[in-house]
Write a protein that holds these residues in place. Structure first.
Motif, mmCIF file in Angstrom:
data_model
loop_
_atom_site.group_PDB
_atom_site.id
_atom_site.type_symbol
_atom_site.label_atom_id
_atom_site.label_comp_id
_atom_site.label_asym_id
_atom_site.label_seq_id
_atom_site.Cartn_x
_atom_site.Cartn_y
_atom_site.Cartn_z
ATOM 1 N N UNK A 103 0.811 -1.210 0.000
ATOM 2 C CA UNK A 103 0.000 0.000 0.000
ATOM 3 C C UNK A 103 0.850 1.268 0.000
ATOM 4 N N UNK A 104 2.029 1.180 0.615
ATOM 5 C CA UNK A 104 2.876 2.373 0.651
ATOM 6 C C UNK A 104 4.042 2.270 -0.329
ATOM 7 N N UNK A 105 3.932 1.372 -1.328
ATOM 8 C CA UNK A 105 4.962 1.189 -2.361
ATOM 9 C C UNK A 105 6.333 0.892 -1.759
ATOM 10 N N UNK A 106 6.319 0.230 -0.595
ATOM 11 C CA UNK A 106 7.554 -0.143 0.102
ATOM 12 C C UNK A 106 8.436 1.068 0.382
ATOM 13 N N UNK A 107 7.821 2.235 0.558
ATOM 14 C CA UNK A 107 8.561 3.476 0.801
ATOM 15 C C UNK A 107 8.147 4.029 2.155
ATOM 16 N N UNK B 188 25.865 -4.981 -0.765
ATOM 17 C CA UNK B 188 25.562 -6.311 -1.283
ATOM 18 C C UNK B 188 24.467 -6.229 -2.338
ATOM 19 N N UNK B 189 24.349 -7.273 -3.133
ATOM 20 C CA UNK B 189 23.310 -7.301 -4.159
ATOM 21 C C UNK B 189 21.929 -7.250 -3.502
ATOM 22 N N UNK B 190 21.774 -7.939 -2.377
ATOM 23 C CA UNK B 190 20.471 -7.960 -1.712
ATOM 24 C C UNK B 190 20.100 -6.573 -1.200
ATOM 25 N N UNK B 191 21.074 -5.864 -0.616
ATOM 26 C CA UNK B 191 20.801 -4.502 -0.154
ATOM 27 C C UNK B 191 20.419 -3.608 -1.323
ATOM 28 N N UNK B 192 21.136 -3.736 -2.435
ATOM 29 C CA UNK B 192 20.827 -2.926 -3.618
ATOM 30 C C UNK B 192 19.436 -3.244 -4.151
ATOM 31 N N UNK B 193 19.086 -4.521 -4.179
ATOM 32 C CA UNK B 193 17.767 -4.917 -4.683
ATOM 33 C C UNK B 193 16.653 -4.382 -3.797
ATOM 34 N N UNK B 194 16.822 -4.508 -2.471
ATOM 35 C CA UNK B 194 15.829 -3.975 -1.545
ATOM 36 C C UNK B 194 15.699 -2.461 -1.702
ATOM 37 N N UNK B 195 16.847 -1.802 -1.782
ATOM 38 C CA UNK B 195 16.834 -0.337 -1.866
ATOM 39 C C UNK B 195 16.174 0.131 -3.162
ATOM 40 N N UNK B 196 16.366 -0.633 -4.233
ATOM 41 C CA UNK B 196 15.732 -0.279 -5.500
ATOM 42 C C UNK B 196 14.216 -0.345 -5.360
ATOM 43 N N UNK B 197 13.708 -1.382 -4.666
ATOM 44 C CA UNK B 197 12.255 -1.477 -4.492
ATOM 45 C C UNK B 197 11.724 -0.346 -3.621
ATOM 46 N N UNK B 198 12.556 0.171 -2.683
ATOM 47 C CA UNK B 198 12.134 1.301 -1.864
ATOM 48 C C UNK B 198 11.887 2.550 -2.700
ATOM 49 N N UNK B 199 12.743 2.762 -3.690
ATOM 50 C CA UNK B 199 12.765 4.040 -4.398
ATOM 51 C C UNK B 199 12.119 3.997 -5.772
ATOM 52 N N UNK B 200 11.975 2.823 -6.368
ATOM 53 C CA UNK B 200 11.583 2.732 -7.776
ATOM 54 C C UNK B 200 10.199 3.308 -8.051
ATOM 55 N N UNK B 201 9.226 2.970 -7.222
ATOM 56 C CA UNK B 201 7.863 3.423 -7.512
ATOM 57 C C UNK B 201 7.676 4.888 -7.142
ATOM 58 N N UNK B 202 8.129 5.269 -5.933
ATOM 59 C CA UNK B 202 7.914 6.635 -5.471
ATOM 60 C C UNK B 202 8.670 7.664 -6.318
ATOM 61 N N UNK B 203 9.908 7.351 -6.710
ATOM 62 C CA UNK B 203 10.734 8.360 -7.379
ATOM 63 C C UNK B 203 10.907 8.143 -8.881
ATOM 64 N N UNK B 204 10.706 6.910 -9.354
ATOM 65 C CA UNK B 204 10.887 6.639 -10.779
ATOM 66 C C UNK B 204 9.576 6.292 -11.474
ATOM 67 N N UNK B 205 8.506 6.091 -10.699
ATOM 68 C CA UNK B 205 7.217 5.753 -11.281
ATOM 69 C C UNK B 205 7.153 4.354 -11.854
ATOM 70 N N UNK B 206 7.966 3.423 -11.304
ATOM 71 C CA UNK B 206 8.028 2.064 -11.835
ATOM 72 C C UNK B 206 7.567 1.066 -10.766
ATOM 73 N N UNK C 105 11.659 -17.304 0.076
ATOM 74 C CA UNK C 105 12.088 -16.866 1.399
ATOM 75 C C UNK C 105 11.559 -15.472 1.709
ATOM 76 N N UNK C 106 11.618 -14.575 0.716
ATOM 77 C CA UNK C 106 11.100 -13.210 0.857
ATOM 78 C C UNK C 106 10.426 -12.824 -0.445
ATOM 79 N N UNK C 107 9.447 -11.941 -0.357
ATOM 80 C CA UNK C 107 8.777 -11.484 -1.575
ATOM 81 C C UNK C 107 8.092 -10.156 -1.320
ATOM 82 N N UNK C 108 8.026 -9.337 -2.367
ATOM 83 C CA UNK C 108 7.310 -8.066 -2.322
ATOM 84 C C UNK C 108 6.857 -7.743 -3.736
ATOM 85 N N UNK C 109 5.699 -7.130 -3.876
ATOM 86 C CA UNK C 109 5.253 -6.700 -5.210
ATOM 87 C C UNK C 109 4.245 -5.573 -5.101
ATOM 88 N N UNK C 110 4.294 -4.672 -6.071
ATOM 89 C CA UNK C 110 3.214 -3.710 -6.271
ATOM 90 C C UNK C 110 2.942 -3.551 -7.765
#
Length: 489
Positions: A157-161, A301-319, A333-338
């Motif tokens: 609901x909050x675009x992981x942001x 790490x790749x995992x930190x980069x991937x998580x951080x991308x999901x934090x910022x992608x929708x709010x700041x890039x519109x993706x 093990x983990x999952x997120x989607x919007x």
């Protein structure tokens, strides 16, 4: 898109509620679906789809409908009470769209006027009782999975942001004079000093802990040897937990929420928003978005980069995006989607522990010997075509794939969008990859007896008196031991 509620408000209007309100307003005005269709330049069949809540509406479409119905947008979206019949129909439609109903393998029940209120109420009671029995039968690990399902819905609901955590990270970085770019190990130590802590690396840290914070003496204890992990990670998570003032979690919901917030704040410190957003914006303009580049640019790490991308992608890039961490066995093990990708779920909607389709990028990447070259794949799924980039990481409990993906239309912003790897997935159709070929089943039935590898913690509850699984006795003995050395000095 529809108007969305702020924060974690779960009472925001959905397509079903709006559709019923549009139908009620149309009927009040003695309009037919054809009349309304002509007024908004749509076919009558499209109006029926909207009124049945099977389409989410964009703001411009809502405004056009409000005008055609002689009302305002605010009045159209006002959460006024619906009729009892509408409430029943909406409840039944929601139930049929849910994971519990889908798990029964039943065809969707058409909601017609001939279906009485009493029949709908009976179906809903039966559905609720099935859900209650599933919950009653669930063991302790299932409670964690249900809490995780609720948390994932909040993240969606909050675009992981988390704006409040971004602001906290900016304040902390400003306090130590960070000037942008990656956070160095030196600056990480300065941050600990700024918060009043000294760092102590020890060899006897209890096995159930990553660090121990002694607030009484202003000390943070960290393991002397941290193989295969970012040396900043455990420290930043300890500092984040201190800044957030997190108490001992009372249940799984508390534990998971605290973990998400702590990891988020630590990630926001390692990959500052003020530096990452301009970097990603420039990469998007060049159509060169890449998780690997984000990892390398901020030395994480790749995992930190991937998580951080999901934090910022929708709010700041519109993706809109999705993320998965999948064990080599195929289990999530983990999952997120919007971005509306459909993860496999159990009857209660839990994703973790489910096995993803073998044709998804998250599974296919394990088939590739080249672990250095980024892996990209297009996958045709029942809900549309998705593009994914995946990488494999090793952990003490095996190998995992980390995947970040988006809808095909948004893949144009990413490096690797022109991949020729393309798979088709029809899951959850069992004939996609969950059932063996008929000839293979006939040949091996009664002749194959594999031995399962049982997860040692599969049936284990958490230790008494602890939600976290941490051995409190060992922690207190550790602190007493090290506090004694302080007193002697």
């Amino acid at each position: 898109m529809q108007r969305r509620a702020h924060g974690d408000d779960e009472d925001m209007l959905d397509s079903l509620t709006i559709g019923r309100r549009i139908r009620a307003l149309r009927q009040e005005r003695a309009m037919t679906v054809e009349d309304l269709g002509r007024a908004i330049d749509r076919a009558a069949s499209q109006v029926s789809v909207i009124e049945n809540g099977k389409r989410e509406l964009r703001l411009v479409e809502l405004q056009r409908l409000a005008k055609a119905l002689g009302t305002t947008l605010d009045a159209l979206l006002e959460p006024a009470p619906l009729s009892r019949r509408d409430e029943l129909e909406i409840a039944l439609e929601r139930a049929q769209r849910g994971p519990l109903y889908r798990s029964l393998g039943l065809e969707a029940l058409p909601i017609r006027r001939s279906l009485s209120d009493e029949a709908i109420e009976t179906i809903l009671r039966l559905h609720d009782e099935l859900g209650r029995l599933h919950e009653q039968r669930a063991a302790t690990p299932e409670e964690a999975r249900r809490a995780n399902t609720e948390l994932r819905a909040q993240q969606r609901r909050r675009d992981n942001y988390y704006e409040e955590l971004e602001n906290s990270a900016a304040e902390l970085l400003g306090a130590i004079g960070h000037r942008g770019g990656p956070l160095s190990q030196r600056e990480t130590g300065e941050l600990a000093t700024h918060l009043g802590f000294s760092l102590h690396y020890v060899s006897d840290l209890p096995g159930s802990t990553r660090s121990i914070t002694d607030r009484r003496h202003g000390r943070i204890y960290l393991p002397l040897h941290q193989r295969g992990t970012d040396l900043r990670s455990a420290l930043l998570q300890a500092l984040a937990a201190h800044v957030l003032g997190q108490p001992e979690p009372q249940d799984y919901g508390d534990l998971l929420r605290q973990r998400v917030e702590t990891n988020y704040l630590a990630g926001a410190l390692m990959v500052p928003q003020s530096s990452a957003v301009p970097y990603l914006t420039e990469a998007k303009a060049a159509r060169e978005l890449s998780v690997e580049d984000l990892r390398d640019h901020f030395a994480v790490s790749y995992e930190t980069a991937a998580h951080r991308f999901t934090n910022l992608a929708t709010r700041h890039l519109g993706i809109p995006v999705h993320f998965t961490k999948v064990h080599s066995s195929g289990v999530i093990s983990k999952a997120y989607e919007n971005d509306d990708v459909q993860f496999p779920t159990d009857a209660l909607g839990s994703v973790e522990g489910q096995r993803v389709c073998r044709w998804w990028s998250a599974r296919q990447v394990f088939e590739v010997e080249d672990r250095l070259t980024p892996y990209h794949q297009l996958t045709d799924k029942p809900v549309g075509t998705y593009w994914c980039t995946s990488a494999i990481v090793s952990a003490s409990n095996g190998e995992f794939s980390l995947s970040v993906g988006t809808r095909f239309a948004d893949s144009r912003w990413f490096r690797g969008r022109d991949t020729r790897r393309r798979m088709t997935s029809t899951c959850p159709d069992p004939t996609c990859c969950r059932e063996p070929r008929a000839e293979a089943a006939a040949h091996w039935r009664g002749q194959a007896f594999p031995s399962a590898r049982l997860n040692s913690s599969l049936l284990a509850a958490m230790p008494d008196g602890s939600t976290t699984g941490i051995d409190t006795v060992a922690v207190y003995e550790f602190l007493d031991r090290h506090a004694a050395t302080l007193d002697e000095s």
